[in-house]
Enzyme design. Structure first.
Site, PDB file in Angstrom:
ATOM      1  N   LYS A 184      -2.080  -1.481  -3.886  1.00 16.87           N
ATOM      2  CA  LYS A 184      -2.956  -0.307  -3.834  1.00 16.87           C
ATOM      3  C   LYS A 184      -2.129   0.953  -3.900  1.00 16.87           C
ATOM      4  O   LYS A 184      -1.149   1.038  -3.175  1.00 16.87           O
ATOM      5  CB  LYS A 184      -3.743  -0.351  -2.516  1.00 16.87           C
ATOM      6  CG  LYS A 184      -4.578   0.858  -2.251  1.00 16.87           C
ATOM      7  CD  LYS A 184      -5.277   0.746  -0.930  1.00 16.87           C
ATOM      8  CE  LYS A 184      -5.936   2.072  -0.656  1.00 16.87           C
ATOM      9  NZ  LYS A 184      -6.349   2.215   0.692  1.00 16.87           N
ATOM     10  N   LYS A 241       0.863  -1.185   0.000  1.00 17.20           N
ATOM     11  CA  LYS A 241       0.000   0.000   0.000  1.00 17.20           C
ATOM     12  C   LYS A 241       0.895   1.228   0.000  1.00 17.20           C
ATOM     13  O   LYS A 241       1.671   1.449   0.925  1.00 17.20           O
ATOM     14  CB  LYS A 241      -0.906  -0.008   1.227  1.00 17.20           C
ATOM     15  CG  LYS A 241      -1.781   1.232   1.313  1.00 17.20           C
ATOM     16  CD  LYS A 241      -2.776   1.138   2.442  1.00 17.20           C
ATOM     17  CE  LYS A 241      -3.580   2.415   2.554  1.00 17.20           C
ATOM     18  NZ  LYS A 241      -4.525   2.373   3.670  1.00 17.20           N
TER      19      LYS A 241
HETATM   20  C1  PBG Z   1      -7.478   3.393   5.565  1.00 12.56           C
HETATM   21  C2  PBG Z   1      -7.725   3.268   4.109  1.00 12.56           C
HETATM   22  C3  PBG Z   1      -7.507   4.221   3.105  1.00 12.56           C
HETATM   23  C4  PBG Z   1      -8.014   3.667   1.926  1.00 12.56           C
HETATM   24  C5  PBG Z   1      -8.479   2.407   2.247  1.00 12.56           C
HETATM   25  N1  PBG Z   1      -8.272   2.171   3.579  1.00 12.56           N
HETATM   26  C6  PBG Z   1      -6.987   5.592   3.148  1.00 12.56           C
HETATM   27  C7  PBG Z   1      -5.603   5.900   3.534  1.00 12.56           C
HETATM   28  O1  PBG Z   1      -4.717   5.052   3.684  1.00 12.56           O
HETATM   29  O2  PBG Z   1      -5.385   7.090   3.736  1.00 12.56           O
HETATM   30  C8  PBG Z   1      -8.030   4.366   0.591  1.00 12.56           C
HETATM   31  C9  PBG Z   1      -9.114   3.945  -0.313  1.00 12.56           C
HETATM   32  C10 PBG Z   1      -9.351   4.832  -1.474  1.00 12.56           C
HETATM   33  O3  PBG Z   1      -8.709   5.877  -1.697  1.00 12.56           O
HETATM   34  O4  PBG Z   1     -10.248   4.476  -2.227  1.00 12.56           O
HETATM   35  N2  PBG Z   1      -6.175   3.274   5.967  1.00 12.56           N
END
Ligand code: PBG
Length: 317
Positions: A238, A185
């Protein structure tokens, strides 16, 4: 080989199916609440009663699973609403489990929507304390599983959380609950619309001490390998579009199913351009989803799930 639609269909290498999609949904406390998320057309803050309707829509279109995000009323330093028995996600999970049989329920496990500072872990002296966060994350995962989640998806990016969650679930006799790990991520600007929607923008600093540097791909393999060793059942990359090379590399390196998250910013920018008449929404959506599958993703978490499922349904008659 391109001269007729029949031949093009025969030699097509990548096919999209409704089986590929996971629909992200946002749930809030209350009753009868359906508040549009402005930057994400077609998406809403839904109270449990209306969320159930949305989930039925997804199931009836053949979408196998939803992933649930909670937006709680109260936030605090210990993120207590993240693991409260009657928290917004926990209540929604048990309702969906009762009222929408046949739909797989995945829950996002993180603290950022529940902490007053908006970071994904426990903060002490202005720093995210990795190890002190693990216990809170495991508690959150267990509370989701006890409410009826089939799968939990830790998105916090703390080191060691997959192992901690697996062990805690097993100790609680929840060994059938699977883990989809947000493994690679990235610290990405493409989460902007989500953070506005989930009210989870960090109040100080950014997430670069725990989320990955967009410049790195070998590190993604290290992250994925750790999660596999710790007991992940599915690994995720992601965002998706700026990281198609990462999806390909991960798919080639590991033999677990690979998920890709087509994130909020990727959704919003296509909708924004389509609203101006600059892009054709349907064609762009299908091309983007196809490219993510072509890169090697077995499944796609996407805000387009309902729209794309309708397109496929139309096409397949
Ligand atoms: C929580 C989380 C996030 C997303 C999914 N779970 C945001 C982040 O890490 O700031 C992002 C999902 C999206 O942008 O569609 N940690």
């Amino acid at each position: 080989m391109r001269t007729s639609e029949g031949i093009r269909r025969m030699v097509r290498e990548t096919r999209l199916s409704v089986d590929d999609f996971i629909l992200p949904v946002f749930t809030v406390p209350g009753k009868g609440v359906k508040k549009p998320i402005e930057s994400m057309p077609g998406h809403f803050h839904l109270s449990t009663d209306l969320l159930v309707q949305e989930c039925k829509k997804a199931r009836d279109l053949g979408i196998p699973a939803v992933i649930l995000f909670g937006v709680p009323e109260k936030k605090n330093a210990l993120a207590t609403q993240a693991y409260a028995k009657d928290g917004v996600v926990q209540r929604a999970v048990s309702e969906i489990r009762n009222k929408v049989p046949g739909l797989t329920i995945i829950t996002d496990v993180c603290l950022c929507q529940y902490t007053d500072h908006g970071h994904c872990g426990f903060v002490e002296k202005g720093r995210v304390d990795n190890d002190a966060s693990l216990d809170l994350l495991a508690k959150t995962a267990v509370s989701h599983a006890k409410a009826g989640a089939h799968m939990v998806a830790p998105s916090d990016m703390m080191d060691g959380r997959v192992g901690e969650i697996r062990q805690t679930l097993d100790e609680e006799s929840l060994s059938e609950v699977a883990i989809m790990a947000y493994s690679a991520k990235y610290c990405s600007a493409f989460y902007g619309p989500f953070r506005a929607a989930a009210d989870s923008t960090p109040q100080f600093g950014d997430r670069s001490t725990y989320q990955m540097d967009p410049a790195n791909v070998r590190e993604a393999i290290r992250e994925v390998t750790l999660d596999v060793e710790e007991g992940a059942d599915i690994v995720m990359v992601k965002p998706a579009l700026s990281y198609l090379d990462v999806i390909r590399t991960v798919a080639d390196e590991v033999d677990l199913p690979v998920a890709a998250y087509n994130v909020s910013g990727e959704y919003s920018m296509i909708h924004a351009a389509a609203q101006r008449g600059w892009l054709d929404l349907e064609r762009t959506m299908m091309e983007v989803l196809t490219s993510i599958r072509r890169a090697g993703a077995d499944m796609i978490l996407t805000y387009f799930a309902l729209e794309a499922a309708r397109v496929l349904e139309k096409k397949n008659g």
